[in-house]
Design a protein around this motif. Structure first.
Motif, PDB file in Angstrom:
ATOM      1  N   GLU B  51      -3.809 -54.191  -2.381  1.00 34.07           N
ATOM      2  CA  GLU B  51      -4.526 -55.298  -2.900  1.00 34.07           C
ATOM      3  C   GLU B  51      -4.547 -55.794  -4.244  1.00 34.07           C
ATOM      4  O   GLU B  51      -4.193 -54.784  -5.290  1.00 34.07           O
ATOM      5  N   VAL B  75      -2.326 -42.801  -5.943  1.00 29.44           N
ATOM      6  CA  VAL B  75      -3.220 -44.017  -5.520  1.00 29.44           C
ATOM      7  C   VAL B  75      -4.014 -44.352  -6.491  1.00 29.44           C
ATOM      8  O   VAL B  75      -4.902 -43.522  -6.900  1.00 29.44           O
ATOM      9  N   GLN B  77      -7.224 -46.895  -6.977  1.00 26.75           N
ATOM     10  CA  GLN B  77      -7.875 -48.108  -6.401  1.00 26.75           C
ATOM     11  C   GLN B  77      -9.226 -48.126  -7.216  1.00 26.75           C
ATOM     12  O   GLN B  77     -10.087 -47.429  -7.713  1.00 26.75           O
ATOM     13  N   ALA B  79     -12.864 -50.004  -7.668  1.00 20.16           N
ATOM     14  CA  ALA B  79     -14.053 -50.816  -6.680  1.00 20.16           C
ATOM     15  C   ALA B  79     -15.173 -50.251  -7.302  1.00 20.16           C
ATOM     16  O   ALA B  79     -15.502 -49.149  -8.047  1.00 20.16           O
ATOM     17  N   VAL B  83     -12.447 -46.452 -11.024  1.00 21.20           N
ATOM     18  CA  VAL B  83     -11.190 -46.464 -10.519  1.00 21.20           C
ATOM     19  C   VAL B  83     -11.177 -45.073  -9.971  1.00 21.20           C
ATOM     20  O   VAL B  83     -11.119 -44.104 -10.969  1.00 21.20           O
ATOM     21  N   GLU B  84     -10.222 -45.057  -9.066  1.00 22.46           N
ATOM     22  CA  GLU B  84     -10.092 -43.774  -8.223  1.00 22.46           C
ATOM     23  C   GLU B  84      -8.850 -43.558  -8.544  1.00 22.46           C
ATOM     24  O   GLU B  84      -7.990 -44.295  -8.040  1.00 22.46           O
ATOM     25  N   ARG B  93     -12.284 -39.941 -10.740  1.00 25.02           N
ATOM     26  CA  ARG B  93     -13.168 -41.290 -10.712  1.00 25.02           C
ATOM     27  C   ARG B  93     -13.241 -41.459 -12.273  1.00 25.02           C
ATOM     28  O   ARG B  93     -13.866 -40.547 -13.042  1.00 25.02           O
TER      29      ARG B  93
END
Lengths: 219, 347
Positions: B51, B75, B77, B79, B83-84, B93
């Motif tokens: 994404e 990875v 991510q 959200a 951010v993870e 995190r």
């Protein structure tokens, strides 16, 4: 900077009441909003003034300046002789006293004159609250902030205290101790410095200049 | 790539957002940008994009976290304001920083860029960078001055005690400007590659490679007229083995502090090198050399002498001198591309 030469009277109400009777005076309104009323004498000191932040209400022949403390300065303008505005731009600040600036250069070149075995880490070490004159490392490895003054007074100790408080928040530097270095240090400043664990060193400017002459520069 | 962009980030920025790196994911590319507003480093990496999006994460924490993950795919991510970062099991995190606060930085300007051999360029830079000052009180001296000189690209740096001049031959490029040495010191570790594109505009210098771009704001002001500092001729010349002198200076440095100079007594047959520190002791040794000139004793700051010897080309060096109070010039024998001018210390 707005400069007004006017015949005016001034009334101040606040911690006390004061009145300047009618006379020709210079009214300065600085870019930060501060308003100062000067007579043609008295050196730098205004007859009355109000620092920023304040609120200026410019009425017909009457200015009312108020501040958050509830103080009021009322200027009654009878005759305006001159009214001009000038953009002074950004002020570069006050150049340090020649001796003080020289001392900084000399001690940066010879930190061992402050303390045996001391080495320079950085000159004009930048912090968010201003540059520390010299950041050094003592012979035992501890970081030392050095504030350099021509005359060591209480304000120099206060300034260094603020730097130390800030620097000691940095885990990479802490624990940082302080040294006030000056040609002469007042007894009150020494007492306050000792109370706060700050060292005091009086340095011989002329002797330092003698040492400096060994260090030759290209320009 | 995170750690490369992180190298642009200052340790004492007053703006909290500048402690973060901007991550932009579009198409198949992830771009990481770090800046302190003076130096900006961008790195691009082809990634598998699930994404597209933009986030700002704490630079040093994220960089260290990724470094400590087990080998393999990572990875990222974003959200719900976090951010993870995951890879091989561990899961970090981090709270996002507000991306809208990140300064809008113009795309790197590579107008008029020239392509240079990245290794030769980095090597030349490392030779002059030693002479640049770290004293922010004199900003002009904290840069490397670039200019075109007789078909070469010339780099010059000085801290007022020494001066280093390096010519990169066969470069007709019109590059001119004063680039902060802090940015140049990061060049090799960030965007350094075998081929580098270099552009120096009116306000910025840009260095680009397939690893990313580094942009540095030029230092404003007039660089000292260094040419007038270089003497035209020298009556005294000593030629000696570079490593032998370097080792000798290194040994002397054990005793010498920064302000205690190393003395070189120049005479036929060699150099008597010595250092005396009143409260500690001293060291003396003989360094074989060819000397042509008048017998003299000259003293130098040991660190400055060591810096020059460390970067000069060749196994054999020449030190040209006028007298004990005038600057000496260090060069590699048979090499005119580099010179290191060094002010002596008065004894």
């Amino acid at each position: 900077m707005r400069l007004i030469v006017a015949r005016c009277s001034v009334d101040y109400a606040g911690r006390l009441s004061a009145r300047l009777p009618s006379a020709v005076r210079l009214i300065m309104v600085k870019a930060d909003g501060s308003v100062l009323v000067h007579a043609d004498g008295g050196s730098y000191k205004p007859l009355n003034w109000m620092n920023a932040p304040n609120h200026v209400e410019e009425g017909e022949g009457r200015w009312t300046i108020t501040n958050p403390k509830g103080e009021t300065l009322v200027i009654t303008l009878e005759e305006v002789l001159s009214d001009s505005s000038h953009d002074l731009g950004t002020d570069p600040g006050l150049d340090k006293d020649g001796v003080e600036a020289d001392l900084q250069v000399l001690l940066a070149d010879h930190p061992g004159e402050i303390e045996e075995g001391m080495t320079l880490l950085e000159r004009e070490y930048a912090t968010d609250i201003g540059p520390v004159d010299l950041l050094c490392r003592a012979a035992d490895g501890q970081v030392v902030a050095v504030e350099i003054k021509r005359r060591g007074e209480i304000d120099g100790v206060e300034q260094l205290t603020r730097y130390l408080e800030f620097l000691n928040r940095d885990p990479l530097l802490a624990p940082v101790r302080g040294v006030l270095a000056a040609q002469a240090i007042k007894p009150q400043a020494k007492t306050l410095a000792a109370d706060r664990g700050i060292g005091c060193v009086e340095v011989d400017y002329d002797a330092l200049r003698g040492i400096e002459s060994n260090v030759l520069r290209l320009f | 790539m995170l750690s490369r962009a992180t190298r642009a980030i200052g340790t004492r920025s007053p703006l909290p957002i500048l402690q973060g790196v901007l991550i932009e994911v579009t198409g198949k590319t992830m771009r990481v940008t770090g800046t302190d507003l003076e130096v900006t480093i961008r790195t691009d990496l082809e990634v598998e994009v699930l994404e597209e999006g933009t986030t700002v994460i704490p630079a040093r924490l994220a960089s260290e976290a990724v470094r400590k993950l087990p080998p393999g795919a990572v990875v990222l991510q974003a959200a719900d304001g976090e951010v993870e970062i995951t890879g091989g099991g561990p899961q970090f995190r981090f709270r996002e920083l507000p991306a809208d606060d990140f300064p809008k930085i113009a795309e790197p300007d590579l107008t008029g860029a020239v392509e240079v051999d990245g290794n030769a360029f980095a090597s030349a830079l490392s030779q002059v960078a030693v002479a640049a000052s770290n004293d922010d009180a004199r900003p002009i001296l904290t840069g490397v001055f670039f200019e075109s000189e007789g078909g070469s690209l010339r780099m010059v740096a000085t801290d007022s005690y020494r001066l280093a001049v390096r010519d990169l031959p066969s470069m007709e490029a019109e590059l001119s400007g004063l680039v902060p040495v802090r940015a140049l010191r990061e060049l090799k570790r960030t965007v350094g590659a075998s081929t580098l594109r270099v552009a120096i505009g009116a306000r910025e210098a840009t260095f680009a490679s397939d690893r990313g771009t580094l942009t540095a704001r030029l230092i404003e002001g007039t660089f000292p007229n260094y040419r007038q500092l270089i003497p035209e001729s020298y009556p005294n010349r000593v030629t000696l083995d570079r490593d032998a002198l370097l080792d000798a200076v290194d040994r002397a440095s054990l005793v010498a502090e920064d302000h205690i100079p190393v003395r070189l007594m120049l005479q036929e047959g060699g150099v008597e090198l010595s250092v005396i520190r009143q409260d500690v002791g001293g060291e003396t040794e003989h360094v074989p050399a060819d000397y042509a000139g008048q017998e003299m004793t000259i003293a130098f700051n040991s660190r400055y002498l060591n810096d020059g010897l460390s970067v000069v080309d060749g196994d054999e060096v020449v030190l040209d001198l006028m007298d004990p109070l005038k600057p000496g010039v260090l060069r590699g024998t048979g090499s005119d591309d580099f010179l290191y001018l060094l002010m002596p210390v008065r004894l």
